[in-house]
Design a protein around this motif. Structure first.
Motif, short mmCIF file in Angstrom:
data_model
loop_
_atom_site.label_atom_id
_atom_site.label_comp_id
_atom_site.label_asym_id
_atom_site.label_seq_id
_atom_site.Cartn_x
_atom_site.Cartn_y
_atom_site.Cartn_z
N PHE A 203 -0.17 5.18 5.80
CA PHE A 203 -0.51 4.95 7.20
C PHE A 203 -2.00 4.74 7.38
O PHE A 203 -2.81 5.62 7.05
N ASN A 204 -2.36 3.59 7.93
CA ASN A 204 -3.72 3.38 8.41
C ASN A 204 -3.68 3.52 9.93
O ASN A 204 -2.64 3.83 10.51
N LEU A 205 -4.81 3.33 10.59
CA LEU A 205 -4.85 3.53 12.04
C LEU A 205 -3.92 2.58 12.78
O LEU A 205 -3.26 2.97 13.75
N GLN A 206 -3.86 1.35 12.32
CA GLN A 206 -2.99 0.37 12.96
C GLN A 206 -1.53 0.82 12.88
O GLN A 206 -0.80 0.75 13.87
N MET A 207 -1.09 1.29 11.72
CA MET A 207 0.30 1.73 11.57
C MET A 207 0.60 2.94 12.47
O MET A 207 1.69 3.03 13.04
N LEU A 208 -0.34 3.87 12.57
CA LEU A 208 -0.12 5.03 13.43
C LEU A 208 0.06 4.61 14.88
O LEU A 208 0.95 5.11 15.58
N ARG A 209 -0.78 3.68 15.33
CA ARG A 209 -0.65 3.20 16.72
C ARG A 209 0.67 2.46 16.91
O ARG A 209 1.36 2.65 17.92
N GLU B 5 -3.79 6.81 4.71
CA GLU B 5 -4.86 6.10 4.02
C GLU B 5 -6.16 6.80 4.39
O GLU B 5 -6.78 6.55 5.42
N LEU B 6 -6.56 7.73 3.53
CA LEU B 6 -7.65 8.65 3.86
C LEU B 6 -9.00 7.97 4.05
O LEU B 6 -9.81 8.45 4.84
N ASN B 7 -9.26 6.87 3.35
CA ASN B 7 -10.56 6.22 3.52
C ASN B 7 -10.74 5.67 4.92
O ASN B 7 -11.85 5.46 5.36
N GLU B 8 -9.66 5.44 5.65
CA GLU B 8 -9.76 4.97 7.04
C GLU B 8 -9.41 6.08 8.02
O GLU B 8 -10.19 6.42 8.89
N VAL B 9 -8.24 6.67 7.87
CA VAL B 9 -7.77 7.68 8.82
C VAL B 9 -8.58 8.96 8.71
O VAL B 9 -8.97 9.54 9.72
N GLY B 10 -8.84 9.40 7.49
CA GLY B 10 -9.62 10.63 7.30
C GLY B 10 -11.00 10.55 7.92
O GLY B 10 -11.46 11.49 8.57
N ARG B 11 -11.66 9.42 7.74
CA ARG B 11 -13.00 9.23 8.31
C ARG B 11 -12.94 9.33 9.84
O ARG B 11 -13.77 9.96 10.47
N LYS C 35 0.84 -1.21 0.00
CA LYS C 35 0.00 0.00 0.00
C LYS C 35 0.87 1.26 0.00
O LYS C 35 0.45 2.31 0.47
N ARG C 36 2.10 1.11 -0.52
CA ARG C 36 3.06 2.23 -0.57
C ARG C 36 3.31 2.81 0.81
O ARG C 36 3.54 4.00 0.96
N ASN C 37 3.23 1.97 1.81
CA ASN C 37 3.46 2.36 3.20
C ASN C 37 2.55 3.50 3.66
O ASN C 37 2.91 4.30 4.53
#
Length: 106
Positions: free
Chosen positions: A26-32, A64-70, A22-24
């Motif tokens: 960041f989703n919520l899991q990666m941020l945590r 990853e805006l579809n997860e983090v942005g929401r 996913k080109r690294n």
């Protein structure tokens, strides 16, 4: 940790972004997990520096805006407040300041 790699060799911690498919991005899991890796580094007085690197062709595609942005639009927090301040990205930094530069791929 599944998406962030944390390993120590001698006095150097290596913190890796491990989501190359996913080109690294960041989703919520990666941020945590990144926050946890920084905390692990900060808590280990035997480690003197940390190297942040990325697996794959891209350092990061951002968020990853579809997860983090929401999540952020709703105002819900995904990790404890203020962890970035501890890392020298604001007032009240811990023992370390983070300076990094990336050129090309490794």
């Amino acid at each position: 940790m599944e998406r962030i790699r944390y390993e120590v060799t001698g006095r150097v911690a290596r913190i890796g972004l491990g989501r190359p498919e996913k080109r690294n991005a960041f989703n919520l899991q990666m941020l945590r997990e990144l926050a946890q890796a920084f905390t692990d580094y900060e808590d280990d007085s035997e480690v003197w520096c940390a190297l942040l690197y990325a697996e794959g062709e891209h350092f990061t595609g951002g968020l990853e805006l579809n997860e983090v942005g929401r999540r952020w639009r709703t105002g819900r927090r995904s990790f404890r407040t203020g962890w970035w301040i501890r890392w020298g990205w604001g007032r009240g930094a811990g023992r370390s300041r983070w300076w990094w530069r990336c050129r090309g791929t490794a």
